[in-house]
Design a protein around this motif. Structure first.
Motif, PDB file in Angstrom:
ATOM      1  N   LYS A  76       0.818  -1.217   0.000  1.00 10.99           N
ATOM      2  CA  LYS A  76       0.000   0.000   0.000  1.00 10.99           C
ATOM      3  C   LYS A  76       0.853   1.269   0.000  1.00 10.99           C
ATOM      4  O   LYS A  76       0.490   2.288   0.581  1.00 10.99           O
ATOM      5  CB  LYS A  76      -0.997  -0.015   1.156  1.00 10.99           C
ATOM      6  N   LEU A  77       2.000   1.146  -0.686  1.00 10.06           N
ATOM      7  CA  LEU A  77       2.827   2.319  -0.932  1.00 10.06           C
ATOM      8  C   LEU A  77       2.330   3.074  -2.158  1.00 10.06           C
ATOM      9  O   LEU A  77       2.556   4.279  -2.289  1.00 10.06           O
ATOM     10  CB  LEU A  77       4.283   1.899  -1.137  1.00 10.06           C
ATOM     11  N   MET A  78       1.663   2.357  -3.048  1.00 11.58           N
ATOM     12  CA  MET A  78       1.084   2.943  -4.248  1.00 11.58           C
ATOM     13  C   MET A  78      -0.318   2.369  -4.447  1.00 11.58           C
ATOM     14  O   MET A  78      -0.535   1.184  -4.167  1.00 11.58           O
ATOM     15  CB  MET A  78       1.953   2.641  -5.482  1.00 11.58           C
ATOM     16  N   PRO A  79      -1.246   3.157  -4.946  1.00 10.44           N
ATOM     17  CA  PRO A  79      -1.149   4.605  -5.164  1.00 10.44           C
ATOM     18  C   PRO A  79      -0.950   5.331  -3.831  1.00 10.44           C
ATOM     19  O   PRO A  79      -1.383   4.833  -2.785  1.00 10.44           O
ATOM     20  CB  PRO A  79      -2.496   4.972  -5.784  1.00 10.44           C
ATOM     21  N   PRO A  80      -0.311   6.510  -3.870  1.00 11.47           N
ATOM     22  CA  PRO A  80      -0.031   7.221  -2.613  1.00 11.47           C
ATOM     23  C   PRO A  80      -1.304   7.803  -2.001  1.00 11.47           C
ATOM     24  O   PRO A  80      -1.927   8.702  -2.561  1.00 11.47           O
ATOM     25  CB  PRO A  80       0.935   8.331  -3.051  1.00 11.47           C
ATOM     26  N   TRP A  81      -1.693   7.259  -0.878  1.00 11.35           N
ATOM     27  CA  TRP A  81      -2.864   7.761  -0.140  1.00 11.35           C
ATOM     28  C   TRP A  81      -2.662   7.431   1.326  1.00 11.35           C
ATOM     29  O   TRP A  81      -3.090   6.386   1.811  1.00 11.35           O
ATOM     30  CB  TRP A  81      -4.164   7.143  -0.670  1.00 11.35           C
ATOM     31  N   PRO A  82      -1.956   8.291   2.070  1.00 14.75           N
ATOM     32  CA  PRO A  82      -1.616   7.953   3.460  1.00 14.75           C
ATOM     33  C   PRO A  82      -2.810   7.823   4.398  1.00 14.75           C
ATOM     34  O   PRO A  82      -2.736   7.099   5.386  1.00 14.75           O
ATOM     35  CB  PRO A  82      -0.720   9.131   3.883  1.00 14.75           C
ATOM     36  N   ALA A  83      -3.915   8.512   4.116  1.00 13.34           N
ATOM     37  CA  ALA A  83      -5.043   8.513   5.046  1.00 13.34           C
ATOM     38  C   ALA A  83      -5.742   7.159   5.061  1.00 13.34           C
ATOM     39  O   ALA A  83      -5.903   6.506   4.029  1.00 13.34           O
ATOM     40  CB  ALA A  83      -6.031   9.610   4.666  1.00 13.34           C
ATOM     41  N   SER A  84      -6.176   6.748   6.261  1.00 14.55           N
ATOM     42  CA  SER A  84      -6.916   5.500   6.401  1.00 14.55           C
ATOM     43  C   SER A  84      -8.291   5.638   5.755  1.00 14.55           C
ATOM     44  O   SER A  84      -8.935   6.689   5.838  1.00 14.55           O
ATOM     45  CB  SER A  84      -7.082   5.164   7.883  1.00 14.55           C
TER      46      SER A  84
END
Length: 441
Positions: A76-84
Motif C-alpha cells: 500500500k505504498l502505491m497509489p499514494p494515499w496515506p489517510a486511512s
C-alpha cells in the motif's frame, strides 16, 4: 513469505471466480483484468510527461513492472494515499485499491503476466485537457519559467503572482496546471494582502523565494492545492473563497530533481462565482498543547528528544459556533510518524476526521470531505501525533539524531492540523467577509 504468497493467491482465486468474464481455470490477463485497474488508479501519473518515473499505458509497460506492481500495491505504498479509509473521511478522490484489485495484480504477476486478447481491453482513457473545468476566469503564472538545478535536495519555491484585481471577487473553484509534471510534486495555494510575500520575493535573486514548510509568512487566506491524482472541484453552491482587490496569489511548488536541468511554469486557474455567495471558506488550525516561545505566541516550544522513536504531541481546539468542515490538512516534517484528528461532540459522541498511520512528508495533501462534516458549537478538535527521532528512521535528516525543535527548515519540525470550514450562521448575500471590507474599493 510463503504464507503471504498463498494468501495473495487465495485472494486472486476469489477474484477469478467472481470476475464476470473469467472462468475459474483461466489465468488472469492484462487486457481483461489488469488494464482496467491501471486505468482507474495509476495512469493519471504513470504516463508520458507526468510525475511518475515510468509509464503504464501499455501491456509491455505493465509486464516489465509486474512484480513491482504486486509488491508496492500489496504494501500500500502505491497509489499514494496515506489517510486511512477504515476510519476518517469519507473523502473525495481517494487513491486506494480494493483488496480484490491488489490480489488481481499479485495473481497476474505470479501467473506470468499474461497479455490475453487485446479485444478484451477497455477503451484507452481520454485524459482531460489543461483545464478540466473549462477555461478559468483568471490564469496566473510566474512571468518567467523557473530553472531547476539537475541535482540536490528537493526544492520548495513560493511564487508571488499579482492578481491585478481592481475589485474583490468570490472564487468558486481553483485548479492548477503543473508546467513540468516530471518535477512538480505538489502545490499549495494562498493569497497575501499585506505585501509580505513581495518583500521576501524582492530579497531572493531567483524568481519567487524559498520556503520549506509553507509560505514563509502567515497568508491572508488559502486557495486549496494540488497533488497527483487530485481532481479539481467547484465548491458547493453558495460557498466561496474571497479574493480581495490588489491581493497577490501565492503558489508554493515542491520540486523533485531529475538529474538534468529542468524548467517549469506552473499556473493557477481561478473560477469566479456566478451565483450569490452566502458563506466563505474559513481556516483554523490545531497546534500542540505546549508552552509558547517568547518569539511569537504561535510558535510552540516543541522539543523532540534525540533517539525517541515515539514522541507524542497532543493539541486541541474548541469550535465556538455551529460550523461544517469541508477539508482537513495534517502537517508534519520528516520525523512525522502518525497523526489522528478527532471531533468530540458536546453530546459525548466522537468522529474521526482523519487518521494517518504511516506519515510520509512526500505525500501531503488537502483532504476534501465527500460531504461537509457538522461541527456543532462546543465541538473539540483533538490532534494526537507521534514522531520518530531515532536513527532507525530512514527519513531522519540528522545522523546521529539530535534534539529537534519547531521551525521552518528541513531539519526542524512542525505539528499542525489545518481545518477548512464554514459557519452555519453566516449569510453574506455576496458581500465581502467583514475582515476584508476595509480593503474593498
Amino acid at each position: 513469505m510463503k504464507s503471504l504468497l498463498l494468501y495473495g493467491l487465495a485472494l486472486g482465486f476469489c477474484v477469478t471466480i467472481f470476475h464476470p468474464n473469467t472462468r475459474a481455470d483461466e489465468p488472469l490477463t492484462y487486457h481483461r483484468d489488469v488494464a482496467p485497474i491501471l486505468q482507474r488508479h495509476c495512469q493519471d501519473c504513470h504516463r508520458p510527461g507526468q510525475v511518475a518515473p515510468f509509464s503504464l499505458l501499455t501491456y509491455d509497460h505493465a509486464r516489465k513492472r509486474a512484480a513491482d506492481l504486486a509488491s508496492v500495491t500489496h504494501a500500500k505504498l502505491m497509489p499514494p494515499w496515506p489517510a486511512s479509509t477504515d476510519e476518517g473521511g469519507p473523502f473525495r478522490d481517494v487513491r486506494q485499491l480494493s483488496e480484490a484489485e491488489i490480489a488481481t495484480l499479485t495473481t497476474w504477476a505470479d501467473q506470468g503476466a499474461s497479455e490475453g486478447d487485446p479485444a478484451d481491453s477497455p477503451p484507452s482513457r481520454d485524459f482531460p485537457g489543461d483545464w478540466p473545468l473549462g477555461p478559468p476566469d483568471l490564469v496566473l503564472k510566474p512571468s518567467v519559467p523557473f530553472e531547476l538545478d539537475a541535482t540536490g535536495r528537493d526544492e520548495f519555491r513560493v511564487f508571488v503572482l499579482p492578481t491585478g484585481l481592481t475589485e474583490g471577487r468570490w472564487v468558486h473553484a481553483v485548479d492548477y496546471r503543473p508546467g513540468n509534471p516530471k518535477v512538480v510534486h505538489h502545490i499549495l495555494g494562498a493569497f497575501d494582502t499585506r505585501g509580505a510575500a513581495r518583500r521576501l520575493d524582492d530579497n531572493d535573486p531567483k524568481p519567487g523565494y524559498s520556503a520549506f514548510s509553507g509560505f514563509g509568512i502567515a497568508p491572508s487566506g488559502g486557495l486549496d492545492g494540488w497533488a497527483p491524482g487530485k481532481a479539481p472541484h467547484a465548491l458547493i453552491n453558495g460557498v466561496g473563497r474571497y479574493l480581495p482587490a490588489g491581493s497577490d496569489v501565492l503558489i508554493q511548488v515542491h520540486y523533485h530533481k531529475t538529474g538534468k536541468p529542468e524548467t517549469d511554469d506552473t499556473a493557477i486557474g481561478l473560477y469566479f462565482a456566478d451565483k450569490p455567495i452566502q458563506k466563505q471558506v474559513r481556516g483554523t488550525l490545531i497546534v500542540p498543547d505546549l508552552p509558547r516561545s517568547l518569539r511569537t505566541r504561535f510558535r510552540p516550544d516543541l522539543r523532540i528528544p534525540a533517539g525517541d522513536d515515539n514522541y507524542e504531541v497532543r493539541g486541541a481546539r474548541t469550535i465556538d459556533e455551529d460550523s461544517h468542515a469541508v477539508a482537513v490538512i495534517p502537517h508534519m516534517h520528516w520525523l512525522g510518524k502518525d497523526c489522528t484528528i478527532t471531533a468530540r461532540y458536546p453530546d459525548g459522541t466522537s468522529r474521526t476526521l482523519i487518521r494517518i498511520d504511516r506519515w510520509d512528508f512526500n505525500w501531503q495533501a488537502t483532504y476534501d470531505f465527500a460531504e461537509p462534516v457538522p461541527l456543532p458549537k462546543g465541538t473539540t478538535l483533538e490532534m494526537v501525533a507521534h514522531f520518530d527521532n531515532s536513527d532507525a528512521n530512514p527519513n531522519n535528516p540528522s545522523s546521529p539524531p539530535r534534539e529537534v525543535r519547531w521551525g521552518e527548515q528541513t531539519t526542524d519540525e512542525m505539528c499542525i492540523g489545518f481545518l477548512q470550514f464554514t459557519t452555519d450562521a453566516e449569510h453574506l448575500d455576496n458581500q465581502p467577509p467583514l475582515r476584508f471590507r476595509a480593503l474593498t474599493p
